[in-house]
Scaffold this motif. Structure first.
Motif, PDB file in Angstrom:
ATOM      1  N   GLU A  47     -55.021 -53.543  20.754  1.00  0.00           N
ATOM      2  CA  GLU A  47     -54.580 -52.756  21.896  1.00  0.00           C
ATOM      3  C   GLU A  47     -53.077 -52.479  21.887  1.00  0.00           C
ATOM      4  O   GLU A  47     -52.637 -51.434  22.334  1.00  0.00           O
ATOM      5  N   LEU A  48     -52.278 -53.387  21.384  1.00  0.00           N
ATOM      6  CA  LEU A  48     -50.815 -53.217  21.394  1.00  0.00           C
ATOM      7  C   LEU A  48     -50.286 -52.534  20.141  1.00  0.00           C
ATOM      8  O   LEU A  48     -49.089 -52.507  19.912  1.00  0.00           O
ATOM      9  N   GLY A  49     -51.191 -52.009  19.300  1.00  0.00           N
ATOM     10  CA  GLY A  49     -50.750 -51.388  18.063  1.00  0.00           C
ATOM     11  C   GLY A  49     -50.516 -52.388  16.958  1.00  0.00           C
ATOM     12  O   GLY A  49     -49.905 -52.074  15.939  1.00  0.00           O
ATOM     13  N   ARG A  50     -50.963 -53.609  17.161  1.00  0.00           N
ATOM     14  CA  ARG A  50     -50.916 -54.646  16.133  1.00  0.00           C
ATOM     15  C   ARG A  50     -52.051 -55.622  16.410  1.00  0.00           C
ATOM     16  O   ARG A  50     -52.548 -55.695  17.529  1.00  0.00           O
ATOM     17  N   PRO A  51     -52.460 -56.367  15.412  1.00  0.00           N
ATOM     18  CA  PRO A  51     -53.574 -57.295  15.629  1.00  0.00           C
ATOM     19  C   PRO A  51     -53.193 -58.410  16.602  1.00  0.00           C
ATOM     20  O   PRO A  51     -52.093 -58.954  16.541  1.00  0.00           O
ATOM     21  N   ARG A  52     -54.135 -58.700  17.505  1.00  0.00           N
ATOM     22  CA  ARG A  52     -53.946 -59.817  18.435  1.00  0.00           C
ATOM     23  C   ARG A  52     -55.231 -60.643  18.400  1.00  0.00           C
ATOM     24  O   ARG A  52     -56.322 -60.123  18.618  1.00  0.00           O
ATOM     25  N   LEU A  53     -55.094 -61.927  18.116  1.00  0.00           N
ATOM     26  CA  LEU A  53     -56.218 -62.849  18.057  1.00  0.00           C
ATOM     27  C   LEU A  53     -56.067 -63.818  19.233  1.00  0.00           C
ATOM     28  O   LEU A  53     -55.063 -64.531  19.315  1.00  0.00           O
ATOM     29  N   THR A  54     -57.051 -63.797  20.141  1.00  0.00           N
ATOM     30  CA  THR A  54     -56.986 -64.621  21.341  1.00  0.00           C
ATOM     31  C   THR A  54     -58.193 -65.540  21.400  1.00  0.00           C
ATOM     32  O   THR A  54     -59.337 -65.073  21.381  1.00  0.00           O
ATOM     33  N   ALA A  55     -57.943 -66.833  21.489  1.00  0.00           N
ATOM     34  CA  ALA A  55     -59.024 -67.800  21.656  1.00  0.00           C
ATOM     35  C   ALA A  55     -59.366 -67.912  23.134  1.00  0.00           C
ATOM     36  O   ALA A  55     -58.472 -68.006  23.983  1.00  0.00           O
ATOM     37  N   ALA A  56     -60.662 -67.877  23.438  1.00  0.00           N
ATOM     38  CA  ALA A  56     -61.151 -68.124  24.794  1.00  0.00           C
ATOM     39  C   ALA A  56     -61.356 -69.628  24.913  1.00  0.00           C
ATOM     40  O   ALA A  56     -62.218 -70.192  24.241  1.00  0.00           O
ATOM     41  N   VAL A  57     -60.542 -70.286  25.740  1.00  0.00           N
ATOM     42  CA  VAL A  57     -60.578 -71.746  25.841  1.00  0.00           C
ATOM     43  C   VAL A  57     -60.998 -72.144  27.258  1.00  0.00           C
ATOM     44  O   VAL A  57     -60.372 -71.734  28.238  1.00  0.00           O
ATOM     45  N   ALA A 108     -45.915 -58.160  13.392  1.00  0.00           N
ATOM     46  CA  ALA A 108     -46.628 -59.414  13.112  1.00  0.00           C
ATOM     47  C   ALA A 108     -47.794 -59.568  14.074  1.00  0.00           C
ATOM     48  O   ALA A 108     -47.702 -59.198  15.244  1.00  0.00           O
ATOM     49  N   PRO A 109     -48.890 -60.115  13.591  1.00  0.00           N
ATOM     50  CA  PRO A 109     -50.027 -60.359  14.483  1.00  0.00           C
ATOM     51  C   PRO A 109     -49.647 -61.358  15.574  1.00  0.00           C
ATOM     52  O   PRO A 109     -48.780 -62.210  15.372  1.00  0.00           O
ATOM     53  N   LEU A 110     -50.303 -61.249  16.709  1.00  0.00           N
ATOM     54  CA  LEU A 110     -50.112 -62.197  17.796  1.00  0.00           C
ATOM     55  C   LEU A 110     -51.285 -63.170  17.809  1.00  0.00           C
ATOM     56  O   LEU A 110     -52.435 -62.754  17.700  1.00  0.00           O
ATOM     57  N   LEU A 111     -51.004 -64.437  17.933  1.00  0.00           N
ATOM     58  CA  LEU A 111     -52.032 -65.472  18.031  1.00  0.00           C
ATOM     59  C   LEU A 111     -51.848 -66.180  19.363  1.00  0.00           C
ATOM     60  O   LEU A 111     -50.746 -66.637  19.673  1.00  0.00           O
ATOM     61  N   GLY A 112     -52.932 -66.270  20.132  1.00  0.00           N
ATOM     62  CA  GLY A 112     -52.796 -66.901  21.434  1.00  0.00           C
ATOM     63  C   GLY A 112     -54.083 -67.498  21.945  1.00  0.00           C
ATOM     64  O   GLY A 112     -55.124 -67.452  21.286  1.00  0.00           O
ATOM     65  N   ALA A 113     -53.982 -68.046  23.143  1.00  0.00           N
ATOM     66  CA  ALA A 113     -55.130 -68.632  23.822  1.00  0.00           C
ATOM     67  C   ALA A 113     -55.087 -68.237  25.285  1.00  0.00           C
ATOM     68  O   ALA A 113     -54.028 -68.226  25.905  1.00  0.00           O
ATOM     69  N   GLY A 114     -56.255 -67.882  25.820  1.00  0.00           N
ATOM     70  CA  GLY A 114     -56.426 -67.646  27.246  1.00  0.00           C
ATOM     71  C   GLY A 114     -57.225 -68.813  27.798  1.00  0.00           C
ATOM     72  O   GLY A 114     -58.220 -69.230  27.194  1.00  0.00           O
ATOM     73  N   VAL A 115     -56.793 -69.358  28.944  1.00  0.00           N
ATOM     74  CA  VAL A 115     -57.382 -70.585  29.468  1.00  0.00           C
ATOM     75  C   VAL A 115     -58.203 -70.301  30.725  1.00  0.00           C
ATOM     76  O   VAL A 115     -57.665 -69.816  31.719  1.00  0.00           O
ATOM     77  N   ILE A 116     -59.474 -70.614  30.661  1.00  0.00           N
ATOM     78  CA  ILE A 116     -60.364 -70.507  31.810  1.00  0.00           C
ATOM     79  C   ILE A 116     -60.319 -71.848  32.524  1.00  0.00           C
ATOM     80  O   ILE A 116     -60.690 -72.870  31.955  1.00  0.00           O
ATOM     81  N   VAL A 117     -59.840 -71.854  33.779  1.00  0.00           N
ATOM     82  CA  VAL A 117     -59.786 -73.083  34.567  1.00  0.00           C
ATOM     83  C   VAL A 117     -60.745 -72.917  35.743  1.00  0.00           C
ATOM     84  O   VAL A 117     -60.387 -72.370  36.784  1.00  0.00           O
ATOM     85  N   PRO A 118     -61.987 -73.380  35.562  1.00  0.00           N
ATOM     86  CA  PRO A 118     -62.951 -73.286  36.663  1.00  0.00           C
ATOM     87  C   PRO A 118     -62.649 -74.337  37.722  1.00  0.00           C
ATOM     88  O   PRO A 118     -61.955 -75.328  37.460  1.00  0.00           O
ATOM     89  N   THR A 119     -63.173 -74.120  38.922  1.00  0.00           N
ATOM     90  CA  THR A 119     -62.965 -75.078  40.006  1.00  0.00           C
ATOM     91  C   THR A 119     -64.142 -76.025  40.160  1.00  0.00           C
ATOM     92  O   THR A 119     -64.009 -77.051  40.803  1.00  0.00           O
ATOM     93  N   GLY A 120     -65.286 -75.664  39.613  1.00  0.00           N
ATOM     94  CA  GLY A 120     -66.493 -76.454  39.804  1.00  0.00           C
ATOM     95  C   GLY A 120     -67.306 -75.963  40.985  1.00  0.00           C
ATOM     96  O   GLY A 120     -68.431 -76.400  41.198  1.00  0.00           O
ATOM     97  N   ASP A 121     -66.735 -75.035  41.771  1.00  0.00           N
ATOM     98  CA  ASP A 121     -67.467 -74.486  42.917  1.00  0.00           C
ATOM     99  C   ASP A 121     -67.610 -72.956  42.820  1.00  0.00           C
ATOM    100  O   ASP A 121     -67.724 -72.267  43.820  1.00  0.00           O
TER     101      ASP A 121
END
Length: 161
Positions: free
Chosen positions: A89-99, A15-28
């Motif tokens: 990359e894992l041998g199956r579709p992976r959809l990752t949102a850049a958040v 099964a495809p993987l659906l996910g989100a990667g979270v960018i947490v900036p510090t402001g500095d």
């Protein structure tokens, strides 16, 4: 006459993987990154994030995963999807949102010690390596100057604003 044996059913595709990667900036000029120690994989550095639960948006996933993995609570309404990455990359579709999350200096706790050995904030021009592949793609959405290695079959779809 004996009937021919019935062939074994073909394995169902993963099964495809659906996910989100979270960018947490510090402001500095820094960003939150964790030491990923998932069993069966070599250690890497990773952004907070994870799989989409049924009924969730990418922004809701980002807020939930950030809270679950770090204890940092930020509202989903303040999250912004920058791009969506498709890789195999894992041998199956992976959809990752850049958040992109709003800037935060809140203390990041290790709430999942089986998956993360610690959270640190690094300058964006001195990120640690090796980076978990989806996290590298997500960071590349935010910092186009990063030299992100893209495996064959990797596609990026920027979100128009």
């Amino acid at each position: 006459m004996t009937p021919a044996p019935t062939p074994a059913p073909a394995a169902a595709p993963a099964a495809p993987l659906l996910g989100a990667g979270v960018i947490v900036p510090t402001g500095d000029g820094r960003v939150l990154v964790g030491r990923r120690i998932t069993a069966g994989e070599p250690p890497t550095w990773s952004l907070p994030g994870g799989k989409v639960d049924l009924g969730e948006s990418f922004e809701q996933t980002a807020a939930r995963e950030l809270a679950e993995e770090t204890g940092i609570v930020l509202p989903a309404e303040r999250m912004r999807v920058l791009a969506v990455h498709l890789d195999h990359e894992l041998g199956r579709p992976r959809l990752t949102a850049a958040v992109l999350a709003p800037p935060s200096l809140a203390e990041a706790l290790v709430t999942e010690p089986h998956a993360c050995a610690g959270w640190e904030r690094f300058p964006v021009d001195a990120l640690p390596e090796p980076m978990f592949h989806p996290s590298a793609l997500v960071l590349g959405s935010w910092l186009p100057e990063l030299d992100v290695t893209r495996a064959a079959g990797t596609h990026t779809y920027p979100v128009a604003r």
